[in-house]
Scaffold this active site. Sequence first.
Site, PDB file in Angstrom:
ATOM      1  N   PHE A  51      -7.947   4.429   3.574  1.00 51.98           N
ATOM      2  CA  PHE A  51      -7.174   3.328   5.311  1.00 51.98           C
ATOM      3  C   PHE A  51      -8.310   2.816   5.650  1.00 51.98           C
ATOM      4  O   PHE A  51      -8.133   2.211   6.493  1.00 51.98           O
ATOM      5  CB  PHE A  51      -6.745   4.650   6.095  1.00 51.98           C
ATOM      6  CG  PHE A  51      -4.995   4.755   5.213  1.00 51.98           C
ATOM      7  CD1 PHE A  51      -3.986   4.347   4.933  1.00 51.98           C
ATOM      8  CD2 PHE A  51      -5.192   6.205   4.842  1.00 51.98           C
ATOM      9  CE1 PHE A  51      -3.545   4.722   4.611  1.00 51.98           C
ATOM     10  CE2 PHE A  51      -3.883   7.276   4.445  1.00 51.98           C
ATOM     11  CZ  PHE A  51      -2.650   6.534   4.786  1.00 51.98           C
ATOM     12  N   CYS A  68      -7.454   0.771   8.514  1.00 50.46           N
ATOM     13  CA  CYS A  68      -5.433   0.069   9.333  1.00 50.46           C
ATOM     14  C   CYS A  68      -5.191   0.807  10.435  1.00 50.46           C
ATOM     15  O   CYS A  68      -5.037   2.368  10.721  1.00 50.46           O
ATOM     16  CB  CYS A  68      -4.967   1.250   7.312  1.00 50.46           C
ATOM     17  SG  CYS A  68      -3.639   0.740   7.611  1.00 50.46           S
ATOM     18  N   THR A  88       0.736  -1.178   0.175  1.00 48.48           N
ATOM     19  CA  THR A  88      -0.186  -0.200  -0.043  1.00 48.48           C
ATOM     20  C   THR A  88       0.814   1.111   0.157  1.00 48.48           C
ATOM     21  O   THR A  88       0.687   2.460  -1.017  1.00 48.48           O
ATOM     22  CB  THR A  88      -0.730  -0.221   0.891  1.00 48.48           C
ATOM     23  OG1 THR A  88       0.257  -0.471   2.557  1.00 48.48           O
ATOM     24  CG2 THR A  88      -1.918  -1.264   0.561  1.00 48.48           C
TER      25      THR A  88
END
Length: 464
Positions: free
Chosen positions: A405, A412, A275
């Site tokens: 996120f 996250c 990511t």
Amino acid sequence: MRNDWSGQHFPHPPGRRPVVGDVLGADPAQPLQSTMRRAGGLGPIFELHVFDQKFVFVSSAELAAELADESRFQKALSPALVALREFAGAGLFTAYNDETDWALAHDLLRPAFTRDSMRGYHPIMLAAAQELFDSWDAGTGPVDVAADMTRLTMETISRTAFSHDFGSFSRAEPHPFIPAMIAALRAGQRKGSLNAMPGSALMARRIDKRNAHHQAYVDRLLDDIIAERRAEGAAKKDDLLGIMLDTPHPQTGEKLDDLNIRHQILTFLVAGHETTSGALSFALYYLSRNPALMATAHEEVDRILGPDRDAEPTFEQVPKFRYLRRVLDEGLRLWPTAPAFARSPRATTTLSTGHVMRPQDWALVMLPMVHRDPAVWGPDADEFDPDRFSPERSRGRVAHSYKPFGTGERSCIGRQFALHEAILVLARVLRRYDLTPDPGYELRITERLTLMPEGFELWLSPRR
């Protein structure tokens, strides 16, 4: 896994066929991008049938915000994440909501991402970045941006997570763990994509047989690292592995077992490096193609770091790169590297569209479409403009319209880690090098577990 929505129907692209459903218009190499292309005119919620599996997609910011309501909805596991469980087990990213180890791991690891903990990771990030620059300075010709950013972020997360160096910048060939991890991960992805097809069970067994040695090697290496650390006893380290091994839950006194620790390490390795490398790659792509934006970024970097091209940002300086943060945010708006998440209701509920949704039903929030909803982002939503994230333009924006996120309690946990690393690296790259792109290159997106520019190269020269 079946997602029948009690037989309700949604808009779908033309060309549906008996048995195969909407497969004929899909691109198996680019499932997300081909879905985006087919979604035109279908409205805020639509469906695709792949054999006997129904995929329901949400594309509007308003409906995505409704699904982000934690009092009504929670995380669901899409077929891709269910397949990933065979690789990463009940890690933070792949655990079901009712698995108790998820909540235990989340509570134990939250202190690992506080400001004090981030201060300890800062020099590790700087050292890994310097190794990347040394390899660039020793090379000739253009650099493969996505590949090099991925090597960098893999080293950073492995060193901060469990103090292990994979030698990405010192070995002639990748450490055997890297291709084994990638092969095991791709095997799970293939199984997830085949799930709805006739004969999928037989094909899955064949995939398992071909890739069993990769999974076994990955598991064995991490289990050995965990066992060695346990054997060290008092020689504790302040990395994520040390926290998981040595820290009991403050209320219950529970600790994670070794199997779940392995799953958490795999989760951080997989989700934590691709990511961030994708975010950096997209930021460098858009900056390198726009001299005016690059000049603004250079001005900020030069003002904060000063005249020395080898200057390293201090921990306190990283949050001061506000324009670089906007560049990263805008890249993640257009191409969120984790491009979708699934949601299910906690109890049967009726959506604002009039559709009834039960706890066993799930919908995929398509972030590249939500992030381009003209109702929120304007008629130029497809254009790259970091100033969208300036304070004056961000004020009053629709809640939950920007979610790179994830959302809610399952979003996250390493968001601040990723942003700190990305800003630090971007600042150093821009202070150290002039970047020249191939003028003939057109952005191509490869779809792995995450999104990444494909074939994007830059020529580097020392910046004066």
